[in-house]
Motif scaffolding. Structure first.
Motif, PDB file in Angstrom:
ATOM      1  N   GLY A  71     -42.753 -12.722  -8.242  1.00  0.00           N
ATOM      2  CA  GLY A  71     -42.983 -11.978  -7.001  1.00  0.00           C
ATOM      3  C   GLY A  71     -42.505 -12.736  -5.782  1.00  0.00           C
ATOM      4  O   GLY A  71     -41.920 -12.150  -4.858  1.00  0.00           O
ATOM      5  N   ALA A  72     -42.721 -14.047  -5.749  1.00  0.00           N
ATOM      6  CA  ALA A  72     -42.273 -14.866  -4.617  1.00  0.00           C
ATOM      7  C   ALA A  72     -40.751 -14.923  -4.557  1.00  0.00           C
ATOM      8  O   ALA A  72     -40.180 -14.944  -3.461  1.00  0.00           O
ATOM      9  CB  ALA A  72     -42.857 -16.269  -4.718  1.00  0.00           C
ATOM     10  N   MET A  73     -40.092 -14.926  -5.698  1.00  0.00           N
ATOM     11  CA  MET A  73     -38.631 -14.920  -5.704  1.00  0.00           C
ATOM     12  C   MET A  73     -38.107 -13.599  -5.138  1.00  0.00           C
ATOM     13  O   MET A  73     -37.115 -13.576  -4.403  1.00  0.00           O
ATOM     14  CB  MET A  73     -38.105 -15.165  -7.120  1.00  0.00           C
ATOM     15  CG  MET A  73     -38.329 -16.590  -7.588  1.00  0.00           C
ATOM     16  SD  MET A  73     -37.895 -16.862  -9.312  1.00  0.00           S
ATOM     17  CE  MET A  73     -36.132 -16.664  -9.261  1.00  0.00           C
ATOM     18  N   ILE A  74     -38.759 -12.500  -5.455  1.00  0.00           N
ATOM     19  CA  ILE A  74     -38.373 -11.204  -4.896  1.00  0.00           C
ATOM     20  C   ILE A  74     -38.563 -11.211  -3.386  1.00  0.00           C
ATOM     21  O   ILE A  74     -37.681 -10.795  -2.629  1.00  0.00           O
ATOM     22  CB  ILE A  74     -39.185 -10.070  -5.557  1.00  0.00           C
ATOM     23  CG1 ILE A  74     -38.793  -9.920  -7.025  1.00  0.00           C
ATOM     24  CG2 ILE A  74     -39.013  -8.749  -4.802  1.00  0.00           C
ATOM     25  CD1 ILE A  74     -39.707  -9.025  -7.825  1.00  0.00           C
ATOM     26  N   LEU A  75     -39.718 -11.691  -2.921  1.00  0.00           N
ATOM     27  CA  LEU A  75     -39.967 -11.760  -1.480  1.00  0.00           C
ATOM     28  C   LEU A  75     -39.007 -12.714  -0.785  1.00  0.00           C
ATOM     29  O   LEU A  75     -38.555 -12.444   0.336  1.00  0.00           O
ATOM     30  CB  LEU A  75     -41.409 -12.186  -1.208  1.00  0.00           C
ATOM     31  CG  LEU A  75     -42.484 -11.158  -1.503  1.00  0.00           C
ATOM     32  CD1 LEU A  75     -43.860 -11.729  -1.193  1.00  0.00           C
ATOM     33  CD2 LEU A  75     -42.250  -9.893  -0.716  1.00  0.00           C
ATOM     34  N   LEU A  76     -38.679 -13.827  -1.442  1.00  0.00           N
ATOM     35  CA  LEU A  76     -37.744 -14.784  -0.856  1.00  0.00           C
ATOM     36  C   LEU A  76     -36.357 -14.170  -0.704  1.00  0.00           C
ATOM     37  O   LEU A  76     -35.687 -14.369   0.314  1.00  0.00           O
ATOM     38  CB  LEU A  76     -37.685 -16.057  -1.705  1.00  0.00           C
ATOM     39  CG  LEU A  76     -36.816 -17.192  -1.195  1.00  0.00           C
ATOM     40  CD1 LEU A  76     -37.271 -17.648   0.185  1.00  0.00           C
ATOM     41  CD2 LEU A  76     -36.865 -18.359  -2.170  1.00  0.00           C
ATOM     42  N   ALA A  77     -35.915 -13.396  -1.697  1.00  0.00           N
ATOM     43  CA  ALA A  77     -34.616 -12.728  -1.600  1.00  0.00           C
ATOM     44  C   ALA A  77     -34.618 -11.726  -0.448  1.00  0.00           C
ATOM     45  O   ALA A  77     -33.664 -11.652   0.335  1.00  0.00           O
ATOM     46  CB  ALA A  77     -34.281 -12.036  -2.916  1.00  0.00           C
ATOM     47  N   LEU A  78     -35.700 -10.964  -0.311  1.00  0.00           N
ATOM     48  CA  LEU A  78     -35.810 -10.020   0.800  1.00  0.00           C
ATOM     49  C   LEU A  78     -35.868 -10.744   2.143  1.00  0.00           C
ATOM     50  O   LEU A  78     -35.253 -10.306   3.118  1.00  0.00           O
ATOM     51  CB  LEU A  78     -37.052  -9.137   0.625  1.00  0.00           C
ATOM     52  CG  LEU A  78     -37.015  -8.160  -0.536  1.00  0.00           C
ATOM     53  CD1 LEU A  78     -38.373  -7.485  -0.708  1.00  0.00           C
ATOM     54  CD2 LEU A  78     -35.922  -7.127  -0.329  1.00  0.00           C
ATOM     55  N   TYR A  79     -36.579 -11.848   2.187  1.00  0.00           N
ATOM     56  CA  TYR A  79     -36.702 -12.655   3.409  1.00  0.00           C
ATOM     57  C   TYR A  79     -35.338 -13.180   3.837  1.00  0.00           C
ATOM     58  O   TYR A  79     -34.978 -13.124   5.008  1.00  0.00           O
ATOM     59  CB  TYR A  79     -37.681 -13.796   3.146  1.00  0.00           C
ATOM     60  CG  TYR A  79     -37.894 -14.734   4.303  1.00  0.00           C
ATOM     61  CD1 TYR A  79     -38.575 -14.327   5.428  1.00  0.00           C
ATOM     62  CD2 TYR A  79     -37.435 -16.045   4.250  1.00  0.00           C
ATOM     63  CE1 TYR A  79     -38.797 -15.194   6.488  1.00  0.00           C
ATOM     64  CE2 TYR A  79     -37.648 -16.911   5.299  1.00  0.00           C
ATOM     65  CZ  TYR A  79     -38.332 -16.485   6.409  1.00  0.00           C
ATOM     66  OH  TYR A  79     -38.538 -17.349   7.454  1.00  0.00           O
ATOM     67  N   ARG A  80     -34.556 -13.657   2.882  1.00  0.00           N
ATOM     68  CA  ARG A  80     -33.221 -14.173   3.184  1.00  0.00           C
ATOM     69  C   ARG A  80     -32.309 -13.066   3.704  1.00  0.00           C
ATOM     70  O   ARG A  80     -31.545 -13.269   4.642  1.00  0.00           O
ATOM     71  CB  ARG A  80     -32.593 -14.811   1.952  1.00  0.00           C
ATOM     72  CG  ARG A  80     -33.187 -16.143   1.611  1.00  0.00           C
ATOM     73  CD  ARG A  80     -32.529 -16.706   0.372  1.00  0.00           C
ATOM     74  NE  ARG A  80     -33.089 -17.999   0.034  1.00  0.00           N
ATOM     75  CZ  ARG A  80     -32.757 -18.676  -1.053  1.00  0.00           C
ATOM     76  NH1 ARG A  80     -31.870 -18.178  -1.907  1.00  0.00           N
ATOM     77  NH2 ARG A  80     -33.309 -19.834  -1.298  1.00  0.00           N
ATOM     78  N   MET A  81     -32.379 -11.872   3.096  1.00  0.00           N
ATOM     79  CA  MET A  81     -31.546 -10.771   3.568  1.00  0.00           C
ATOM     80  C   MET A  81     -31.937 -10.355   4.982  1.00  0.00           C
ATOM     81  O   MET A  81     -31.074 -10.087   5.809  1.00  0.00           O
ATOM     82  CB  MET A  81     -31.680  -9.558   2.613  1.00  0.00           C
ATOM     83  CG  MET A  81     -30.957  -9.752   1.307  1.00  0.00           C
ATOM     84  SD  MET A  81     -30.812  -8.264   0.291  1.00  0.00           S
ATOM     85  CE  MET A  81     -32.460  -7.667   0.197  1.00  0.00           C
ATOM     86  N   PHE A  82     -33.224 -10.307   5.263  1.00  0.00           N
ATOM     87  CA  PHE A  82     -33.689  -9.898   6.593  1.00  0.00           C
ATOM     88  C   PHE A  82     -33.304 -10.923   7.639  1.00  0.00           C
ATOM     89  O   PHE A  82     -32.830 -10.554   8.713  1.00  0.00           O
ATOM     90  CB  PHE A  82     -35.208  -9.707   6.565  1.00  0.00           C
ATOM     91  CG  PHE A  82     -35.775  -9.329   7.898  1.00  0.00           C
ATOM     92  CD1 PHE A  82     -35.582  -8.056   8.402  1.00  0.00           C
ATOM     93  CD2 PHE A  82     -36.482 -10.252   8.652  1.00  0.00           C
ATOM     94  CE1 PHE A  82     -36.109  -7.700   9.644  1.00  0.00           C
ATOM     95  CE2 PHE A  82     -36.994  -9.926   9.885  1.00  0.00           C
ATOM     96  CZ  PHE A  82     -36.816  -8.639  10.377  1.00  0.00           C
ATOM     97  N   ILE A  83     -33.462 -12.191   7.348  1.00  0.00           N
ATOM     98  CA  ILE A  83     -33.154 -13.247   8.319  1.00  0.00           C
ATOM     99  C   ILE A  83     -31.646 -13.310   8.580  1.00  0.00           C
ATOM    100  O   ILE A  83     -31.210 -13.494   9.713  1.00  0.00           O
ATOM    101  CB  ILE A  83     -33.685 -14.623   7.831  1.00  0.00           C
ATOM    102  CG1 ILE A  83     -35.203 -14.601   7.828  1.00  0.00           C
ATOM    103  CG2 ILE A  83     -33.169 -15.755   8.657  1.00  0.00           C
ATOM    104  CD1 ILE A  83     -35.837 -14.391   9.181  1.00  0.00           C
ATOM    105  N   ARG A  84     -30.835 -13.146   7.553  1.00  0.00           N
ATOM    106  CA  ARG A  84     -29.379 -13.217   7.736  1.00  0.00           C
ATOM    107  C   ARG A  84     -28.860 -12.040   8.543  1.00  0.00           C
ATOM    108  O   ARG A  84     -27.949 -12.183   9.332  1.00  0.00           O
ATOM    109  CB  ARG A  84     -28.679 -13.278   6.385  1.00  0.00           C
ATOM    110  CG  ARG A  84     -28.850 -14.635   5.750  1.00  0.00           C
ATOM    111  CD  ARG A  84     -27.888 -14.842   4.610  1.00  0.00           C
ATOM    112  NE  ARG A  84     -28.107 -16.158   4.050  1.00  0.00           N
ATOM    113  CZ  ARG A  84     -28.354 -16.392   2.775  1.00  0.00           C
ATOM    114  NH1 ARG A  84     -28.381 -15.405   1.929  1.00  0.00           N
ATOM    115  NH2 ARG A  84     -28.549 -17.615   2.351  1.00  0.00           N
ATOM    116  N   LYS A  85     -29.418 -10.857   8.345  1.00  0.00           N
ATOM    117  CA  LYS A  85     -28.989  -9.705   9.118  1.00  0.00           C
ATOM    118  C   LYS A  85     -29.395  -9.838  10.578  1.00  0.00           C
ATOM    119  O   LYS A  85     -28.696  -9.405  11.468  1.00  0.00           O
ATOM    120  CB  LYS A  85     -29.589  -8.419   8.544  1.00  0.00           C
ATOM    121  CG  LYS A  85     -28.935  -7.974   7.271  1.00  0.00           C
ATOM    122  CD  LYS A  85     -29.506  -6.678   6.783  1.00  0.00           C
ATOM    123  CE  LYS A  85     -28.846  -6.267   5.489  1.00  0.00           C
ATOM    124  NZ  LYS A  85     -29.390  -5.023   4.962  1.00  0.00           N
TER     125      LYS A  85
END
Length: 87
Positions: A71-85
């Protein structure tokens, strides 16, 4: 005391998730701990969807360590996409 324990376990889950997904992440240990805690609840939710477990009385229960890391890996991937955008 249970909040402190949940943060410590969430911090460990977040550290393992960041170790398994290498790369540069903004945020320090507080963000890592929050990602780990959130990951435990996402893992519990996914467990409920896939296996019919993870909920008691309609409330999502935290997953175990492995489910929390997933679950944390899923949230981390989403976090990275949001921060990069955003940047």
């Amino acid at each position: 005391m249970s909040w402190l324990w949940m943060f410590v376990v969430g911090l460990l889950v977040g550290i393992v998730a960041k170790f398994l997904m290498p790369g540069k992440d903004p945020g320090g240990f507080i963000v890592t701990g929050l990602l780990g805690i959130g990951g435990m609840f996402v893992g519990g939710w996914l467990s409920g969807l896939l296996f019919g477990t993870g909920t008691i009385g309609g409330q999502i229960q935290p997953a175990g360590f492995i489910g929390g890391v997933i679950g944390a890996m899923i949230l981390l991937a989403l976090y990275r996409m949001f921060i990069r955008k955003k940047a």
